[in-house]
Design an enzyme around this catalytic site. Sequence first.
Site, PDB file in Angstrom:
ATOM      1  N   TYR A   1      -2.721   4.228  -6.845  1.00 19.65           N
ATOM      2  CA  TYR A   1      -3.648   3.825  -5.777  1.00 19.65           C
ATOM      3  C   TYR A   1      -4.922   4.658  -5.902  1.00 19.65           C
ATOM      4  O   TYR A   1      -4.864   5.870  -5.942  1.00 19.65           O
ATOM      5  CB  TYR A   1      -2.986   4.073  -4.418  1.00 19.65           C
ATOM      6  CG  TYR A   1      -3.724   3.540  -3.214  1.00 19.65           C
ATOM      7  CD1 TYR A   1      -3.380   2.315  -2.655  1.00 19.65           C
ATOM      8  CD2 TYR A   1      -4.752   4.262  -2.626  1.00 19.65           C
ATOM      9  CE1 TYR A   1      -4.041   1.822  -1.538  1.00 19.65           C
ATOM     10  CE2 TYR A   1      -5.421   3.782  -1.511  1.00 19.65           C
ATOM     11  CZ  TYR A   1      -5.058   2.565  -0.968  1.00 19.65           C
ATOM     12  OH  TYR A   1      -5.719   2.080   0.137  1.00 19.65           O
TER      13      TYR A   1
ATOM     14  N   LYS B   1       0.830  -1.211   0.000  1.00 22.25           N
ATOM     15  CA  LYS B   1       0.000   0.000   0.000  1.00 22.25           C
ATOM     16  C   LYS B   1       0.862   1.258   0.000  1.00 22.25           C
ATOM     17  O   LYS B   1       0.575   2.219  -0.720  1.00 22.25           O
ATOM     18  CB  LYS B   1      -0.940  -0.006   1.207  1.00 22.25           C
ATOM     19  CG  LYS B   1      -2.118  -0.954   1.070  1.00 22.25           C
ATOM     20  CD  LYS B   1      -3.034  -0.892   2.276  1.00 22.25           C
ATOM     21  CE  LYS B   1      -3.653   0.487   2.441  1.00 22.25           C
ATOM     22  NZ  LYS B   1      -4.595   0.525   3.581  1.00 22.25           N
TER      23      LYS B   1
END
Length: 602
Positions: free
Chosen positions: A228, A219
Amino acid sequence: MAVPQRQWGTTPSISWTLPTDREISQNEELIGELKRQGQYEAPNEIEKKQALLVQLQKIAVEFVKHVCRRKNLPQSIIDSAGGKIFTYGSYCLGAYAPGSDIDTLVVAPRHVSREDFFELMPSILERMLPPGAIEEMKPVPEAYVPIIKLMISGTDIDLNFTRLAVSSVPFSLDVKDTNLLRGLDDRELRALNGPRVADELLQLVPQKKTFRTALRAIKLWAQRRAVYGNIVGFPGGVAWGMLVARVCQLYPQATGSVIVMKFFRIIGRWNWPQPILLKESEDHPIQARVWNPRLYPTDKYHLMPIITPAYPAMCATHNIGPTTKKIIIQELERAGDITDKISFGKMQWRDLFTKHTYFTQDYRYYLIVTSASISKEAQASWSGFVESRVRLLVQSLEGQGSIAVARLFNKGFAREHKCKDEDEMDAVLHGEMQYQATNVKTETTDNIKDPLHDAVAQGGADSTVVTNGKGEAATNGHEPQPFYTTTYYIGIELAQDSTKKLDVSEQSRDWQDNQCRTANYEEGRNFLHISATRSYDLPLDVFAPGEERPTKAKKKAAVKKPLVAGQKRNRDVSGMEVWRTAAVAKQPRTLRWSPKEEYPLM
């Protein structure tokens, strides 16, 4: 005789090898780097969030009882009605960074409605939480996923609601039970899907600790590399989580560092559009629509399908287009090269998390999409809608033969300006920064966390949030008034065999007209403009501290080409050469072009 090993996922694992000392050491180095990068929350903050969730559980039970008493239900029903808080998203998966919000879902029995939730829950929250604990509360009942956005003692809470077709919701309720889906409408199904997917995902990974370490790293990498965000055509947090989970299934005994190293090669070289599945799809008597390209033609067009493991199975990456797929694969390949060097000690983990160079190096040309409104609340709604639709403009640009890449940056830049009249507002729309308010910092849309913007962005065309009439422009005689803008940038890479006479007028005009025909747009209150620029003319506030804006290269004197009869030479704001007929060349500002009036060649 060897003990049969469990199969994780839809295929046998690649390796059950135990970690080596070197791999354990690399895992410790990865965790140390993640801590230095601020990806772990302090123990006192963890305890604070846990205590807050305990409070919210008590509030959920009291809310259900309050509704029951209000409807004069028997005491036996009131006593057994229950009510429960579930978490989902990054917090539930255990891979959240400090300052992240907590996605929560209030689950109630059938006699509690969504209307009850939005009417009564705010006052119950205020009554049961300590005085002053609620710093902000914004109900958004009309959203695609109806929600109450809260800031409680410094913690962001997204409070969602669903009810089940049952008379009681005990604390022991298990959302994995698919029978609970019976009798739910689409909104209730969507709401319950959050905790169901998160819970199922955690059950499908061999080692939760390993999964969480690897997911934190992936992430952080995806955010630093600007790949993202589901709304703009990249995988969101849950989709990245499912990808990490699939690699964990293939290497059940591996450390987090090994999962990260394997991740980039396996996912980067995946045979798309073969879907990522964590388990075989399942059938159920309720017959909800599940992802199935053999039955549903639209599912065939998903380029990188990542399928949720909970019934009904859905594609979490339906927004990915040709350009975002290309960018994702390029970034995965780049990261794989870095992790290969990390494994041999030639690079360090911090090199994996180097920030993107979207504005500093990657592109020479940019399209600029600016949404604007005369009030803050109107802009929150309008900018959220535009954000959900910009990827459609990108899709139309992808069909332009002269464009090799049209990449939308995954965040918008929100600015406040002070304008005295329409001319100054028009100048702002055309990119001039001289009217920007000096006492208000430019913020990216992910940092603002405006509940109305987020709710409309997530719902897009399906959102029914229309609050533009509530936000009025401030008036104070001839004093400058606030003018709010949110700007999105699309980096353009030209095809090698293309000329600089790039015409995107038709795509820009069609896209803008389509957005301004929707119920989300109100003439005179909302504005939408598309312009073009070069890297050396980008606003300074898109660059982080320490980054430098590209400079204009000095050119050799060019031989002037003769003009064709009836034409004159001009340049638009991008600096790219354009040709226009004399009859249409006149503009109020010769160095800019407005899609509302004229769409020249770029």
